[in-house]
Design a protein around this motif. Structure first.
Motif, PDB file in Angstrom:
ATOM      1  N   TRP A  48      -5.448 -10.637 -12.061  1.00  9.68           N
ATOM      2  CA  TRP A  48      -5.121  -9.271 -12.469  1.00  9.68           C
ATOM      3  C   TRP A  48      -5.410  -9.032 -13.932  1.00  9.68           C
ATOM      4  O   TRP A  48      -5.694  -7.890 -14.333  1.00  9.68           O
ATOM      5  N   THR A  78       2.298   1.750  -3.426  1.00  6.89           N
ATOM      6  CA  THR A  78       1.225   2.202  -4.312  1.00  6.89           C
ATOM      7  C   THR A  78       0.935   3.676  -4.101  1.00  6.89           C
ATOM      8  O   THR A  78       0.804   4.442  -5.047  1.00  6.89           O
ATOM      9  N   ARG A 133      -8.888  -7.956 -13.718  1.00  9.48           N
ATOM     10  CA  ARG A 133      -8.982  -6.565 -13.238  1.00  9.48           C
ATOM     11  C   ARG A 133      -8.612  -5.581 -14.342  1.00  9.48           C
ATOM     12  O   ARG A 133      -9.233  -4.534 -14.481  1.00  9.48           O
ATOM     13  N   ASP A 161     -11.425  -5.301 -16.731  1.00  5.39           N
ATOM     14  CA  ASP A 161     -12.465  -4.428 -16.182  1.00  5.39           C
ATOM     15  C   ASP A 161     -12.100  -2.950 -16.329  1.00  5.39           C
ATOM     16  O   ASP A 161     -12.961  -2.110 -16.588  1.00  5.39           O
ATOM     17  N   ALA A 162     -10.812  -2.636 -16.152  1.00  5.62           N
ATOM     18  CA  ALA A 162     -10.358  -1.242 -16.213  1.00  5.62           C
ATOM     19  C   ALA A 162     -10.198  -0.747 -17.645  1.00  5.62           C
ATOM     20  O   ALA A 162     -10.283   0.457 -17.901  1.00  5.62           O
ATOM     21  N   ASP A 198      -2.893   4.367  -9.750  1.00  7.11           N
ATOM     22  CA  ASP A 198      -4.330   4.111  -9.736  1.00  7.11           C
ATOM     23  C   ASP A 198      -4.578   2.629 -10.014  1.00  7.11           C
ATOM     24  O   ASP A 198      -3.651   1.859 -10.289  1.00  7.11           O
ATOM     25  N   GLY A 199      -5.825   2.220  -9.939  1.00 10.50           N
ATOM     26  CA  GLY A 199      -6.173   0.809 -10.109  1.00 10.50           C
ATOM     27  C   GLY A 199      -5.783   0.245 -11.459  1.00 10.50           C
ATOM     28  O   GLY A 199      -5.292  -0.887 -11.554  1.00 10.50           O
ATOM     29  N   CYS A 200      -5.956   1.016 -12.502  1.00 10.31           N
ATOM     30  CA  CYS A 200      -5.604   0.538 -13.840  1.00 10.31           C
ATOM     31  C   CYS A 200      -4.093   0.353 -13.964  1.00 10.31           C
ATOM     32  O   CYS A 200      -3.635  -0.661 -14.495  1.00 10.31           O
ATOM     33  N   THR A 201      -3.341   1.297 -13.444  1.00  9.52           N
ATOM     34  CA  THR A 201      -1.873   1.188 -13.524  1.00  9.52           C
ATOM     35  C   THR A 201      -1.386   0.005 -12.708  1.00  9.52           C
ATOM     36  O   THR A 201      -0.504  -0.737 -13.152  1.00  9.52           O
ATOM     37  N   ARG A 202      -1.957  -0.213 -11.535  1.00  9.48           N
ATOM     38  CA  ARG A 202      -1.585  -1.391 -10.739  1.00  9.48           C
ATOM     39  C   ARG A 202      -1.886  -2.664 -11.514  1.00  9.48           C
ATOM     40  O   ARG A 202      -1.094  -3.607 -11.523  1.00  9.48           O
ATOM     41  N   ALA A 203      -3.038  -2.705 -12.183  1.00  9.21           N
ATOM     42  CA  ALA A 203      -3.402  -3.888 -12.962  1.00  9.21           C
ATOM     43  C   ALA A 203      -2.422  -4.097 -14.112  1.00  9.21           C
ATOM     44  O   ALA A 203      -2.043  -5.238 -14.400  1.00  9.21           O
ATOM     45  N   ARG A 262       0.826  -1.206   0.000  1.00  8.93           N
ATOM     46  CA  ARG A 262       0.000   0.000   0.000  1.00  8.93           C
ATOM     47  C   ARG A 262       0.858   1.254   0.000  1.00  8.93           C
ATOM     48  O   ARG A 262       0.539   2.233  -0.669  1.00  8.93           O
TER      49      ARG A 262
END
Length: 149
Positions: free
Chosen positions: A35, A5, A38, A41-42, A11-16, A2
């Motif tokens: 992932w 991050t 994910r 989804d993004a 953001d969620g898309c970059t993490r994915a 965390r």
């Protein structure tokens, strides 16, 4: 994770993107599906499936640079160069963000190593709910035909 991050402002898309690129390079079947789903989804199924197979054309230039960095770290971190780091800077990332992204990826690699070492395979629910385009993996990734135990 965390902290990394937050420090990298991911953001969620970059993490994915980071985790899916890592899973594709490292061959972690569980993270591939989780992932990859994910990321689908993004973005969409096509982008996720392409990235998992190493095709980053649908990504932005900065996302392509991140995906290439992740794959380099997953495949052979000792071969990273000052030019590789400079390429990351050229996308607008600060040195602290590059460090945070690298820490995030290193922790994901550790997680994948644990999964592989103890034989964690995707359970039936994950194998059946992941988008079909994400489920079709290259021969180097074995999604297994047995239930997760």
């Amino acid at each position: 994770m965390r902290s990394a991050t937050a420090d990298a402002d991911l953001d969620g898309c970059t993490r994915a993107i980071l985790v899916a690129a890592c899973a594709s390079a490292f061959g972690d079947a569980y993270c591939w599906l989780a992932w990859g789903s994910r990321l689908a989804d993004a973005t969409d199924d096509r982008v996720a499936a392409a990235l998992l197979r190493g095709d980053d054309e649908a990504l932005t230039p900065s996302e392509r640079t991140l995906a290439a960095w992740v794959r380099q770290l997953a495949r052979d971190p000792n071969r990273t160069t000052a030019d590789d780091v400079q390429t990351m800077r050229d996308t607008g990332l600060s040195d602290s963000q590059i460090f945070a992204v690298t820490v995030f990826v290193a922790l994901r690699l550790a997680f994948s190593t644990i999964n592989d070492a103890i034989g964690v395979l995707p359970d039936a629910a994950l194998r059946t709910t992941a988008p079909e385009a994400v489920r079709v993996e290259p021969n180097t990734v074995d999604l297994g035909n047995r239930e997760h135990e």
